[in-house]
Design an enzyme around this catalytic site. Structure first.
Site, short mmCIF file in Angstrom:
data_model
loop_
_atom_site.label_atom_id
_atom_site.label_comp_id
_atom_site.label_asym_id
_atom_site.label_seq_id
_atom_site.Cartn_x
_atom_site.Cartn_y
_atom_site.Cartn_z
N VAL A 125 30.34 -13.93 -37.32
CA VAL A 125 29.93 -13.08 -36.19
C VAL A 125 30.38 -13.69 -34.87
O VAL A 125 30.88 -13.00 -33.98
CB VAL A 125 28.39 -12.86 -36.21
CG1 VAL A 125 27.94 -12.07 -34.99
CG2 VAL A 125 27.97 -12.13 -37.50
N SER A 182 31.07 -29.08 -36.32
CA SER A 182 32.26 -28.34 -35.87
C SER A 182 32.77 -28.83 -34.52
O SER A 182 33.64 -28.17 -33.92
CB SER A 182 31.93 -26.86 -35.73
OG SER A 182 31.47 -26.36 -36.94
N ARG A 203 13.22 -9.78 -33.76
CA ARG A 203 13.40 -8.31 -33.78
C ARG A 203 12.09 -7.53 -33.73
O ARG A 203 12.05 -6.43 -33.21
CB ARG A 203 14.17 -7.90 -35.04
CG ARG A 203 15.61 -8.29 -35.02
CD ARG A 203 16.27 -7.86 -36.32
NE ARG A 203 17.57 -8.49 -36.45
CZ ARG A 203 18.19 -8.68 -37.60
NH1 ARG A 203 17.64 -8.26 -38.74
NH2 ARG A 203 19.37 -9.25 -37.63
N CYS A 235 22.56 -5.44 -39.53
CA CYS A 235 23.82 -4.68 -39.58
C CYS A 235 23.66 -3.28 -40.19
O CYS A 235 24.21 -2.29 -39.68
CB CYS A 235 24.87 -5.46 -40.35
SG CYS A 235 24.23 -6.31 -41.79
N SER A 280 30.55 -10.17 -46.32
CA SER A 280 30.58 -10.86 -45.02
C SER A 280 29.22 -10.79 -44.34
O SER A 280 28.94 -11.59 -43.45
CB SER A 280 31.66 -10.28 -44.12
OG SER A 280 31.45 -8.90 -43.95
N GLY A 281 28.37 -9.85 -44.76
CA GLY A 281 27.00 -9.79 -44.24
C GLY A 281 26.21 -11.04 -44.62
O GLY A 281 25.18 -11.32 -44.03
N LYS A 314 13.55 -4.32 -43.42
CA LYS A 314 14.13 -4.38 -42.05
C LYS A 314 14.62 -3.00 -41.62
O LYS A 314 14.43 -2.60 -40.47
CB LYS A 314 15.34 -5.33 -42.02
CG LYS A 314 15.01 -6.81 -42.08
CD LYS A 314 16.33 -7.59 -42.17
CE LYS A 314 16.13 -9.01 -42.61
NZ LYS A 314 17.39 -9.67 -42.99
N HIS A 363 30.30 -2.08 -44.21
CA HIS A 363 29.14 -1.58 -44.96
C HIS A 363 29.24 -0.05 -45.04
O HIS A 363 29.60 0.61 -44.06
CB HIS A 363 27.84 -1.90 -44.24
CG HIS A 363 27.42 -3.33 -44.27
ND1 HIS A 363 28.12 -4.32 -44.93
CD2 HIS A 363 26.35 -3.95 -43.72
CE1 HIS A 363 27.49 -5.47 -44.78
NE2 HIS A 363 26.41 -5.28 -44.04
N ASN A 385 30.67 -4.21 -40.39
CA ASN A 385 29.38 -4.86 -40.18
C ASN A 385 29.45 -6.05 -39.24
O ASN A 385 28.45 -6.42 -38.63
CB ASN A 385 28.79 -5.31 -41.53
CG ASN A 385 29.73 -6.18 -42.33
OD1 ASN A 385 30.79 -5.72 -42.75
ND2 ASN A 385 29.38 -7.43 -42.53
N1 NAP Z 1 27.40 -11.11 -40.89
C1 NAP Z 1 26.75 -10.02 -40.51
O1 NAP Z 1 27.12 -8.87 -40.85
C2 NAP Z 1 25.54 -10.14 -39.65
C3 NAP Z 1 25.03 -8.99 -39.11
C4 NAP Z 1 23.91 -9.05 -38.30
C5 NAP Z 1 23.34 -10.28 -38.06
N2 NAP Z 1 23.85 -11.42 -38.61
C6 NAP Z 1 23.20 -12.70 -38.29
O2 NAP Z 1 24.06 -13.47 -37.45
C7 NAP Z 1 23.85 -14.86 -37.71
C8 NAP Z 1 25.20 -15.51 -38.05
O3 NAP Z 1 25.76 -14.89 -39.19
P1 NAP Z 1 27.25 -15.20 -39.68
O4 NAP Z 1 27.52 -14.14 -40.69
O5 NAP Z 1 28.18 -15.37 -38.52
O6 NAP Z 1 27.06 -16.64 -40.40
P2 NAP Z 1 28.16 -17.76 -40.73
O7 NAP Z 1 29.50 -17.17 -40.87
O8 NAP Z 1 27.59 -18.53 -41.87
O9 NAP Z 1 28.17 -18.69 -39.41
C9 NAP Z 1 27.04 -19.44 -39.03
C10 NAP Z 1 27.27 -20.06 -37.66
O10 NAP Z 1 26.05 -20.70 -37.24
C11 NAP Z 1 26.35 -22.06 -36.91
N3 NAP Z 1 25.18 -22.89 -37.20
C12 NAP Z 1 24.47 -22.94 -38.34
N4 NAP Z 1 23.47 -23.84 -38.23
C13 NAP Z 1 23.57 -24.37 -36.99
C14 NAP Z 1 22.82 -25.36 -36.27
N5 NAP Z 1 21.77 -25.97 -36.79
N6 NAP Z 1 23.21 -25.65 -35.00
C15 NAP Z 1 24.26 -25.03 -34.45
N7 NAP Z 1 25.02 -24.09 -35.08
C16 NAP Z 1 24.65 -23.77 -36.33
C17 NAP Z 1 27.54 -22.43 -37.77
O11 NAP Z 1 28.18 -23.53 -37.21
P3 NAP Z 1 29.00 -24.57 -38.16
O12 NAP Z 1 30.31 -23.87 -38.49
O13 NAP Z 1 29.16 -25.73 -37.26
O14 NAP Z 1 28.15 -24.80 -39.36
C18 NAP Z 1 28.35 -21.13 -37.64
O15 NAP Z 1 29.02 -21.11 -36.40
C19 NAP Z 1 22.80 -14.92 -38.83
O16 NAP Z 1 21.52 -15.05 -38.25
C20 NAP Z 1 22.93 -13.57 -39.50
O17 NAP Z 1 21.75 -13.18 -40.15
C21 NAP Z 1 24.97 -11.37 -39.38
#
Ligand code: NAP
Length: 340
Positions: free
Chosen positions: A14, A40, A99, A130, A160-161, A215, A243, A316
């Site tokens: 995201v 990172s 939320r 999403c 990817s969600g 949700k 999605h 999504n």
């Molecule tokens: N994917 C979707 O469709 C979607 C839709 C709506 C909401 N969301 C929400 O958006 C959020 C991110 O989702 P994503 O799909 O992008 O996940 P992701 O691809 O797994 O990426 C997670 C990100 O969070 C960082 N992170 C994790 N733990 C951390 C910490 N303790 N301190 C600092 N950074 C941290 C990671 O950094 P590192 O790379 O350094 O680990 C990475 O940049 C989640 O809450 C998810 O529920 C996702």
């Protein structure tokens, strides 16, 4: 004068998309910071033509920053979002943590942009799940015309969600099926996701529904109308991005399918592709990288008095997360912060 914007979780699915969309939509950025975990530190991410080096969130001082777009899990959000908000930076959060908090607006700008004006109670605005975001964009204009009584939705949600790890699991399992010397056990998902579908997203609730399904119910009520009844079945499918949702709607008033099609065509954020012929509808693979939410298969449901069926598809990572968050930032800027 523009905004100082921090993208938190910039190395994730995201977060990377947030940087792309801020650049694509020419959001008025004066300064930008890409933040992630210490793991990172120094990782390079793209922002338009520029390359940014990722900074450590834990060491970052939000003082003087206007907006932080958060895309990290709920646990880390609990630590860092209040820290940013307290420093005067408005947090737009993608996790589910805030939320359902009555003091935090939950916003889909096509539906309730005015709600951003309530941001100041906690200095936080929440982005919905999403699957909810793309559904309510399609529901709102139909609800305004004929009052939706009940929604029955089945989702077909891409991996990817479930973040980067979800995408890796589908990729690795798919490869392993063609190379049987390797076996990739389910880790992120509960069962094999390659060549399969799984009717389980997030944890189980006491009533037998899952949290993802809950949700969709709670968020639709908060964003559109508490009177709308929603029942959902959320399913993970072996698709990387995009999605899809099969939605059955029951209205107070009669709504003809042709009028519904016209209403959806005129509504913000939507694109209707609805030809009753081979391929005359949109599938997830076609919506990747797009801003729009697509509506297809619009047709009367003649088994109930005022019923309609629709098929809704969206990227999504965009409307379901990053695009919606940037649109919230735009609405916040225009209505409240007034810079840029
Ligand atoms: N994917 C979707 O469709 C979607 C839709 C709506 C909401 N969301 C929400 O958006 C959020 C991110 O989702 P994503 O799909 O992008 O996940 P992701 O691809 O797994 O990426 C997670 C990100 O969070 C960082 N992170 C994790 N733990 C951390 C910490 N303790 N301190 C600092 N950074 C941290 C990671 O950094 P590192 O790379 O350094 O680990 C990475 O940049 C989640 O809450 C998810 O529920 C996702």
């Amino acid at each position: 004068m523009g905004y100082k914007v921090a993208v938190v979780g910039a190395t994730g699915n995201v977060g990377r998309e947030m940087l792309n969309i801020l650049a694509e939509r020419e959001f008025p950025v004066d300064e930008i910071a890409a933040l992630a975990s210490r793991r990172s530190l120094g990782t390079e991410v793209s922002f338009g033509d520029r390359t940014l080096k990722t900074q450590d969130l834990e060491a970052f001082d939000f003082t003087g920053w206007d907006i932080a777009l958060f895309a990290i899990g709920s646990d880390a959000t609990k630590t860092y979002a209040p820290r940013a908000a307290k420093a005067g930076c408005v947090v737009i959060d993608n996790s589910s943590l805030y939320r359902y908090d009555p003091d935090v607006p939950l916003v889909v700008p096509e539906v309730n942009a005015e709600a951003v004006e309530g941001y100041a109670k906690k200095n936080i605005i929440a982005n919905p799940n999403c699957s909810t975001a793309q559904m309510v964009v399609a529901l709102k204009p139909l609800h305004d015309r004929a009052r939706i009584k009940r929604v029955v939705v089945s989702t077909y949600q891409s991996v990817s969600g479930a973040g980067k790890e979800g995408m890796d699991e589908l990729w690795d399992q798919t490869k392993a099926i063609y190379n049987p010397t390797e076996e990739i056990e389910p880790k992120k998902f509960q069962k094999q996701i390659a060549f399969n579908v799984i009717p389980h997203i997030d944890v189980f609730m006491e009533d037998g529904s899952t949290k993802e399904e809950w949700k969709m119910v709670a968020e639709t009520k908060k964003i559109v109308d508490p009177a709308i009844k929603v029942t959902a079945t959320c399913v993970r499918v072996p698709v990387f991005v995009g999605h899809a949702e099969a939605i059955n709607l029951e209205f107070e008033d009669h709504l003809d399918e042709d009028e519904a099609r016209d209403i959806l065509r005129a509504a913000p954020g939507l694109m209707v592709v609805d030809k009753r012929e081979d391929g005359g509808y949109v599938t997830p693979i076609e919506c990747v990288g797009d801003f729009a939410t697509f509506v297809s298969r619009i047709r009367q449901d003649s088994t109930i008095d005022n019923g309609l069926n629709i098929w809704v598809v969206s990227d999504n990572l965009r409307k379901g997360a990053a695009l919606n968050a940037v649109q919230i930032a735009e609405a916040l800027g225009q209505r409240c912060l007034k810079k840029g």
